[in-house]
Design a protein around this motif. Sequence first.
Motif, PDB file in Angstrom:
ATOM      1  N   ASP A 180      58.114  52.964  55.377  1.00  0.00           N
ATOM      2  CA  ASP A 180      57.396  53.681  54.331  1.00  0.00           C
ATOM      3  C   ASP A 180      57.524  52.937  53.008  1.00  0.00           C
ATOM      4  OD1 ASP A 180      56.635  56.052  55.898  1.00  0.00           O
ATOM      5  OD2 ASP A 180      58.803  56.373  55.991  1.00  0.00           O
ATOM      6  N   PRO A 181      56.795  51.832  52.823  1.00  0.00           N
ATOM      7  CA  PRO A 181      56.878  51.085  51.574  1.00  0.00           C
ATOM      8  C   PRO A 181      56.393  51.927  50.407  1.00  0.00           C
ATOM      9  CG  PRO A 181      55.028  50.332  52.910  1.00  0.00           C
ATOM     10  CD  PRO A 181      55.822  51.269  53.754  1.00  0.00           C
ATOM     11  N   ILE A 182      57.012  51.755  49.271  1.00  0.00           N
ATOM     12  CA  ILE A 182      56.682  52.533  48.078  1.00  0.00           C
ATOM     13  C   ILE A 182      56.354  51.572  46.946  1.00  0.00           C
ATOM     14  CG2 ILE A 182      57.554  54.158  46.364  1.00  0.00           C
ATOM     15  CD1 ILE A 182      59.366  55.305  48.535  1.00  0.00           C
ATOM     16  N   CYS A 183      55.245  51.803  46.250  1.00  0.00           N
ATOM     17  CA  CYS A 183      54.866  51.008  45.086  1.00  0.00           C
ATOM     18  C   CYS A 183      55.170  51.822  43.834  1.00  0.00           C
ATOM     19  CB  CYS A 183      53.384  50.653  45.136  1.00  0.00           C
ATOM     20  SG  CYS A 183      52.900  49.722  46.603  1.00  0.00           S
ATOM     21  N   THR A 184      55.729  51.164  42.823  1.00  0.00           N
ATOM     22  CA  THR A 184      56.145  51.860  41.603  1.00  0.00           C
ATOM     23  C   THR A 184      55.428  51.295  40.387  1.00  0.00           C
ATOM     24  OG1 THR A 184      57.985  50.332  41.233  1.00  0.00           O
ATOM     25  CG2 THR A 184      58.431  52.262  42.587  1.00  0.00           C
ATOM     26  N   ASN A 185      55.642  51.964  39.230  1.00  0.00           N
ATOM     27  CA  ASN A 185      55.179  51.477  37.929  1.00  0.00           C
ATOM     28  C   ASN A 185      53.685  51.190  37.884  1.00  0.00           C
ATOM     29  OD1 ASN A 185      57.825  51.668  37.202  1.00  0.00           O
ATOM     30  ND2 ASN A 185      58.248  49.481  37.286  1.00  0.00           N
ATOM     31  N   GLY A 186      52.888  52.080  38.468  1.00  0.00           N
ATOM     32  CA  GLY A 186      51.438  51.941  38.388  1.00  0.00           C
ATOM     33  C   GLY A 186      50.816  51.038  39.424  1.00  0.00           C
ATOM     34  N   PHE A 187      51.593  50.570  40.394  1.00  0.00           N
ATOM     35  CA  PHE A 187      51.057  49.723  41.449  1.00  0.00           C
ATOM     36  C   PHE A 187      50.572  50.590  42.612  1.00  0.00           C
ATOM     37  CE2 PHE A 187      53.378  46.990  38.818  1.00  0.00           C
ATOM     38  CZ  PHE A 187      52.855  45.718  38.979  1.00  0.00           C
ATOM     39  N   THR A 188      49.593  50.058  43.337  1.00  0.00           N
ATOM     40  CA  THR A 188      48.938  50.812  44.398  1.00  0.00           C
ATOM     41  C   THR A 188      49.151  50.122  45.735  1.00  0.00           C
ATOM     42  OG1 THR A 188      47.237  51.539  42.839  1.00  0.00           O
ATOM     43  CG2 THR A 188      46.740  51.754  45.180  1.00  0.00           C
ATOM     44  N   LEU A 189      49.503  50.903  46.749  1.00  0.00           N
ATOM     45  CA  LEU A 189      49.677  50.350  48.086  1.00  0.00           C
ATOM     46  C   LEU A 189      48.305  50.130  48.720  1.00  0.00           C
ATOM     47  CD1 LEU A 189      51.819  49.576  50.241  1.00  0.00           C
ATOM     48  CD2 LEU A 189      51.526  51.882  51.173  1.00  0.00           C
ATOM     49  N   VAL A 190      47.996  48.873  49.004  1.00  0.00           N
ATOM     50  CA  VAL A 190      46.722  48.493  49.605  1.00  0.00           C
ATOM     51  C   VAL A 190      47.008  47.652  50.839  1.00  0.00           C
ATOM     52  CG1 VAL A 190      44.519  47.308  49.288  1.00  0.00           C
ATOM     53  CG2 VAL A 190      45.581  48.521  47.360  1.00  0.00           C
ATOM     54  N   ASN A 191      46.747  48.202  52.004  1.00  0.00           N
ATOM     55  CA  ASN A 191      46.936  47.460  53.253  1.00  0.00           C
ATOM     56  C   ASN A 191      48.349  46.871  53.344  1.00  0.00           C
ATOM     57  OD1 ASN A 191      45.385  46.840  55.660  1.00  0.00           O
ATOM     58  ND2 ASN A 191      45.668  44.683  55.115  1.00  0.00           N
ATOM     59  N   ASN A 192      49.336  47.690  53.005  1.00  0.00           N
ATOM     60  CA  ASN A 192      50.752  47.324  53.099  1.00  0.00           C
ATOM     61  C   ASN A 192      51.205  46.310  52.053  1.00  0.00           C
ATOM     62  OD1 ASN A 192      52.804  48.457  54.667  1.00  0.00           O
ATOM     63  ND2 ASN A 192      53.151  46.542  55.754  1.00  0.00           N
ATOM     64  N   LYS A 193      50.472  46.199  50.946  1.00  0.00           N
ATOM     65  CA  LYS A 193      50.873  45.359  49.824  1.00  0.00           C
ATOM     66  C   LYS A 193      50.731  46.166  48.538  1.00  0.00           C
ATOM     67  CE  LYS A 193      49.390  40.929  51.796  1.00  0.00           C
ATOM     68  NZ  LYS A 193      48.489  39.763  51.625  1.00  0.00           N
ATOM     69  N   CYS A 194      51.624  45.925  47.586  1.00  0.00           N
ATOM     70  CA  CYS A 194      51.545  46.598  46.286  1.00  0.00           C
ATOM     71  C   CYS A 194      50.738  45.736  45.326  1.00  0.00           C
ATOM     72  CB  CYS A 194      52.941  46.850  45.732  1.00  0.00           C
ATOM     73  SG  CYS A 194      53.911  48.015  46.715  1.00  0.00           S
ATOM     74  N   LEU A 195      49.626  46.286  44.836  1.00  0.00           N
ATOM     75  CA  LEU A 195      48.718  45.541  43.969  1.00  0.00           C
ATOM     76  C   LEU A 195      48.552  46.245  42.634  1.00  0.00           C
ATOM     77  CD1 LEU A 195      45.830  44.762  46.495  1.00  0.00           C
ATOM     78  CD2 LEU A 195      47.938  43.478  46.125  1.00  0.00           C
ATOM     79  N   LYS A 196      48.297  45.436  41.607  1.00  0.00           N
ATOM     80  CA  LYS A 196      48.010  46.015  40.300  1.00  0.00           C
ATOM     81  C   LYS A 196      46.997  45.150  39.575  1.00  0.00           C
ATOM     82  CE  LYS A 196      50.175  47.702  36.057  1.00  0.00           C
ATOM     83  NZ  LYS A 196      51.449  47.927  35.335  1.00  0.00           N
ATOM     84  N   LEU A 197      45.977  45.777  39.036  1.00  0.00           N
ATOM     85  CA  LEU A 197      44.958  45.070  38.274  1.00  0.00           C
ATOM     86  C   LEU A 197      45.429  44.914  36.838  1.00  0.00           C
ATOM     87  CD1 LEU A 197      42.033  43.924  38.266  1.00  0.00           C
ATOM     88  CD2 LEU A 197      41.304  46.180  37.503  1.00  0.00           C
ATOM     89  N   ILE A 198      45.441  43.691  36.338  1.00  0.00           N
ATOM     90  CA  ILE A 198      45.812  43.414  34.954  1.00  0.00           C
ATOM     91  C   ILE A 198      44.540  43.248  34.146  1.00  0.00           C
ATOM     92  CG2 ILE A 198      47.110  41.891  33.425  1.00  0.00           C
ATOM     93  CD1 ILE A 198      48.764  43.462  35.521  1.00  0.00           C
ATOM     94  N   SER A 199      44.431  43.969  33.047  1.00  0.00           N
ATOM     95  CA  SER A 199      43.170  44.041  32.309  1.00  0.00           C
ATOM     96  C   SER A 199      42.856  42.772  31.533  1.00  0.00           C
ATOM     97  CB  SER A 199      43.199  45.227  31.339  1.00  0.00           C
ATOM     98  OG  SER A 199      44.286  45.103  30.441  1.00  0.00           O
ATOM     99  N   ASN A 200      43.864  42.002  31.156  1.00  0.00           N
ATOM    100  CA  ASN A 200      43.613  40.794  30.360  1.00  0.00           C
ATOM    101  C   ASN A 200      42.978  39.700  31.210  1.00  0.00           C
ATOM    102  OD1 ASN A 200      44.839  42.028  28.182  1.00  0.00           O
ATOM    103  ND2 ASN A 200      46.836  41.143  28.626  1.00  0.00           N
ATOM    104  N   THR A 201      42.067  38.948  30.619  1.00  0.00           N
ATOM    105  CA  THR A 201      41.512  37.777  31.293  1.00  0.00           C
ATOM    106  C   THR A 201      42.334  36.552  30.905  1.00  0.00           C
ATOM    107  OG1 THR A 201      39.964  37.345  29.493  1.00  0.00           O
ATOM    108  CG2 THR A 201      39.190  38.717  31.335  1.00  0.00           C
TER     109      THR A 201
END
Length: 409
Positions: free
Chosen positions: A19-40
């Motif tokens: 049961d993997p858990i993503c923290t601090n605003g990260f989202t579990l996507v296909n068993n990986k924790c991902l986060k979109l960063i707004s800056n280019t």
Amino acid sequence: MLKKLIFVTILVFYCVAADPICTNGFTLVNNKCLKLISNTTNYNSAEQYCRGFGATLMTVKDSAENDAIKTFLQSSASMVWMGIYCLTNEQCFWDDSSKNVSDYSNFATGFPLTDEGNCVYFAVATGKWISGDCDSQQRASVYDCPHNFNGNCYTFHEKQKFGDAQNTCQQEGGNLASILSEQENRYIISQASKQVSGDLLIGATWSSDNNEQWLDGSTWQYSNIDPAYQHIMNCMAIANSVVHFAKGWYAVSCGMPYSFVCKRPAGAAVSTTVPPTATVPPTATVLPTAIPQTDIVTQSCNATLPMAPGFFTSPGFPQNLATSIFCTYQLNTIGSYRILLRIIDFVPESSDNVINVYDGDSTTLLGSFNGYTPLASLVSSGNRMTVTFSSGPTDSFQGFTATYTPYSG
């Protein structure tokens, strides 16, 4: 004018816990924790941001994962950086290993195309992968789980001897850390530099008969032992400087204090009792110095070398150079690493013989050597480095040899 494109700094967590858990605003996507960063930002800056978390830009290993990421990003971004670097149209490499992108890819028709750029972005509307200029601006996503990786917790401590360090770790419900993958090694290194100083003890012993073992009983399935370092002691540490190969492991005295890292399963209770004193292995016998395990490649002038690690020389080495020459060498490694260059042998005949080292493809000079300046290890800011070599019209000397290796510092 550079394209203003969105980049997703995706710091990837390969989860094996139930049961993997993503923290601090990260989202579990296909068993990986991902986060979109707004800056280019450009590719190298995105990679550096990810390295701060011990991770890489997004990698996509099958069609299901590609579809899941497309869905995750579709309402937030149009184009995002991927963790791929293409050396040629036929050779693209994942950031999380040196493996060629061959088992699965989803490049758009006509791509990869390194004439457009060596880096790759994910076109969210189609889910296709497109070659792009590494200096263009994209968005990225990252994984964040401080001191928690792959279902394990890590704590960092100031200097103790090996036995005392293991006792401390046992009191926390764990052991001196075993390191079972390149990703785990990278994570520990990235966190250690923020928590403690100096080299870092790990939970490995190295007997005089060259038998390596983890204290926690894990199988020895991954190694980052510096191939150029003498095995003269029985405990092991991670080098936290450019002296050793790619933050490599090397033998240390079990009786000398070092900073250290403990590892325990996430959720394990911390012990309140003091365990028995850890056993310190006996001193090892001195073994011959190991030869670096790199592909020996003698290159002609104006060459793009194979992906790091590698070994290159001036033309014809060790024969004397007969005429004046000017050579350019392009060095590359996978995108999540920088390049560590070591010039091993350079005894010029005059100051006309010069080696210049540049950061990436730029004109930023990292170092210049002409026989009167001491040789030094140099590190690029990104995954590319350029080396030039020139000799005078009347010189007759052997030239130089050099190694280049991935560097994750």
